[in-house]
Design an enzyme around this catalytic site. Structure first.
Site, mmCIF file in Angstrom:
data_model
loop_
_atom_site.group_PDB
_atom_site.id
_atom_site.type_symbol
_atom_site.label_atom_id
_atom_site.label_comp_id
_atom_site.label_asym_id
_atom_site.label_seq_id
_atom_site.Cartn_x
_atom_site.Cartn_y
_atom_site.Cartn_z
ATOM 1 N N GLU A 53 1.727 -0.532 -5.021
ATOM 2 C CA GLU A 53 0.777 0.530 -5.362
ATOM 3 C C GLU A 53 1.585 1.817 -5.474
ATOM 4 O O GLU A 53 1.882 2.471 -4.480
ATOM 5 C CB GLU A 53 -0.306 0.687 -4.287
ATOM 6 C CG GLU A 53 -1.382 1.655 -4.740
ATOM 7 C CD GLU A 53 -2.086 2.429 -3.637
ATOM 8 O OE1 GLU A 53 -3.149 2.986 -3.887
ATOM 9 O OE2 GLU A 53 -1.542 2.513 -2.514
ATOM 10 N N ASP A 103 0.824 -1.206 0.000
ATOM 11 C CA ASP A 103 0.000 0.000 0.000
ATOM 12 C C ASP A 103 0.860 1.260 0.000
ATOM 13 O O ASP A 103 1.867 1.333 0.710
ATOM 14 C CB ASP A 103 -0.884 -0.023 1.258
ATOM 15 C CG ASP A 103 -1.877 1.111 1.276
ATOM 16 O OD1 ASP A 103 -2.768 1.107 0.419
ATOM 17 O OD2 ASP A 103 -1.758 1.999 2.145
#
Ligand code: GLC
Length: 588
Positions: A292, A238
């Site tokens: 990401e 993330d």
């Protein structure tokens, strides 16, 4: 569906059918499993994103759970996916839907137990489906033990140094240490009782970790090991470009030179991922790192994909690209070229839990995606959007690299736009004072069956869902309604993925562009596979000497109408086939 899944498992080599990790880890000892010579699975995998809260609720409390996923594994196997990426499933107060993690080594009780997660990982693997878990290294929950310890500790203590605590500016320290803005809106700083401020690039409940501290590195490597040892095939990282900050915390200037932004894409970050890659590679079946990384610069993005760093990153340029032939072609070309230079596969992503669903996005005048311009009430032609989403799905499936499917995209779900304010959950909506509609609209519970909410999502028909909203007209979009309908979005995905799995282009074959004019994207892969997308209003004649493998919308008198993708395979009559034959027709 169960039969399909079982059949699929039976086709797999023994090592793939292992129900427990240790057996799988002994893969190299099993005959026919010499992985070193095989093409790594992740280079062209189809990864399905499971947003657990909204996938399927087995215990009837209105929140999706692990048991719900386990009950639908045969659905996922029949869909034809290679891996599942789970959004965070850890204990969390849910200030940001689970991206505020309290304990990275266990499962939120609302979803199930660690034991169930292990069973799920093994059961999926027995069906040939790998598991990817979400790792959130930029920040923790404000209820994480480290942050609680930091709040109780004095200024400059080691406990505080794990985060970014600073005195404020102004006569009494009443102003934040700098002007950095939270990605969710408002200042990126919050003041604590003793007057210090702490940094949070997202919500105040998500304090940023200080990656200058060695224990932050150690802790995350240990978390990776924890999940790798439980058989997960990889991690989705993330906010992967945000971890490192300039310790001087200088102001965020627009147009900072590459690598010089105070908190995005800093050069030292690559050292973190090199360490993670070494760890991932230390397993018999090497684990996979998926980043990401939202970066506009394709070359800077590709730096994360160097052979000793991440395996893949999400292709947000493709996701955000308007449904127009020029930008689409340019986006695909740029991704392929920049990835080729580092020998990494591109990924093809049309949607995820943060963006407007593709059917809605493609039904608008502006078909691109940007957080800044996302507004509710934008006029939308859903039929057009659906037609384009179908064409986009077949385009994405035909491109070399791996593909991501966000749950519900295979059902053609639109964005749910009429969620009443009191039911909304997303901090993006809350922190923007309702200006930004937030991300709740793409996180609505999946419709499985029936004609009214909760559409089989939960065993209790009167349940109150965690996001208490499912549109009244989703009956025809349910899995049940679409399963036997050959014209449904679900049938398109199943058929497309089945053909993709057979790789009609041959192993790993590269793409070769064909010129059908400005309004068309066309390419060949391998000896005999062709993909053509017509964006123009003029119907396109198909080349002679080729058979239609499938089309996203029915052909009209053998012609490809607007917003349609077709897959062709050259027939035996090679002489008759000229892939560029319509070019003359088109340019005349
Ligand atoms: C990522 C996630 C998003 C989350 C944010 C903060 O962008 O995809 O859902 O809000 O990180 O963790």
């Amino acid at each position: 569906m169960q039969t399909d899944a079982t059949e699929k498992a039976a086709e797999l080599p023994e090592c793939e059918r292992a129900t427990e990790l240790p057996e799988c880890e002994r893969a190299t000892e099993l005959p026919g499993c010499g992985r070193a010579t095989e093409r790594p699975w992740w280079r062209d995998a189809v990864v399905y994103q499971v947003y657990i809260r909204s996938f399927a609720d087995a215990n009837g409390d209105g929140t999706g759970d692990l048991a719900g996923v386990r009950a639908h594994l045969s659905y996922l196997a029949a869909l034809g996916v290679d891996a599942l990426w789970f959004n965070p499933w850890y204990p969390s107060p849910l200030a940001d839907a689970g991206y505020d993690v309290v304990d990275y080594r266990s499962i939120d009780p609302a979803f199930g137990t660690l034991g169930e997660a292990e069973q799920l990982i093994a059961e999926a693997r027995a069906l040939g489906i790998r598991t990817i878990v979400d790792i959130v290294p930029n920040h923790v929950s404000s209820l994480h033990p480290w942050f609680k310890e930091a709040l109780a500790a004095p200024a400059a203590s080691v406990a505080r140094q794990r985060f970014w605590f600073r005195p404020g500016k102004g006569a009494d320290g009443e102003l934040p240490p700098n002007e950095w803005q939270s990605i969710f809106g408002g200042s990126a700083w919050t003041r604590v009782a003793d007057g210090e401020w702490y940094l949070h690039l997202f919500a105040p409940e998500q304090p940023d970790l200080n990656w200058e501290r060695p224990e932050v590195w150690d802790e995350h490597e240990d978390i990776l090991r924890f999940w790798f040892d439980r058989g997960v095939a990889g991690v989705r990282i993330d906010s992967a470009a945000l971890l490192l900050k300039d310790p001087e915390l200088p102001e965020d200037v627009p147009d900072a030179a590459p690598g010089e932004h105070p908190f995005t894409d800093r050069d030292q970050l690559h050292d973190v991922y090199r360490r993670w890659r070494a760890l991932a590679d230390s397993y018999v079946e090497p684990r996979v790192l998926v980043g990401e990384v939202w970066l506009p610069d394709a070359e800077r993005l590709a730096r994360y994909l160097r052979p000793d760093e991440l395996h893949t990153v999400f292709n947000f340029d493709f996701l955000a690209c308007p449904w127009e032939p020029g930008p689409m072609r340019a986006s695909i070309k740029s991704a392929l070229a920049s990835h080729a230079r580092v020998d990494a596969p591109a990924t093809w992503v049309l949607s995820n839990h943060d963006v407007t669903r593709s059917v809605t996005r493609y039904g608008r005048a502006d078909t691109g995606f940007a957080f800044e311009t996302k507004r509710e009430g934008t006029p939308t032609d859903l039929l057009r959007g659906q037609r384009r989403a179908r064409a986009a799905a077949l385009l994405a499936m035909a491109l070399p690299g791996s593909m991501y499917i966000y749950q519900g995209e295979e059902l053609g779900l639109p964005e749910a736009e009429d969620i009443p304010p009191e039911k909304r959950q997303d901090p993006m909506w809350l922190r923007s004072g309702g200006v930004d509609p937030g991300r709740d609209g793409c996180r609505v519970a999946l419709p499985w069956s029936g004609t009214k909410p909760p559409y089989g999502f939960s065993p209790d028909p009167n349940v109150r869902l965690w996001l208490d909203h499912q549109p009244d007209n989703w009956g025809p979009l349910s899995v049940e309604a679409q399963t036997e309908d050959p014209s449904s979005m679900l049938s398109l995905y199943r058929a497309g993925l089945r053909i993709r799995r057979q790789a009609p282009w041959g192993a790993g074959s590269q793409l070769q562009w064909l010129d059908y004019g400005e309004e068309v994207i066309a390419f060949a892969r391998g000896e005999s596979f062709f993909c053509i997308v017509n964006f123009g209003t003029q119907p396109l004649e198909l080349p002679a000497g080729a058979d239609v493998l499938m089309a996203s919308t029915e052909l009209v008198g053998d012609k490809l109408s607007q917003d349609t993708t077709v897959w062709l395979v050259q027939t035996t009559n090679r002489a008759a086939f000229d892939p560029e034959q319509p070019r003359a027709h088109h340019s005349s």
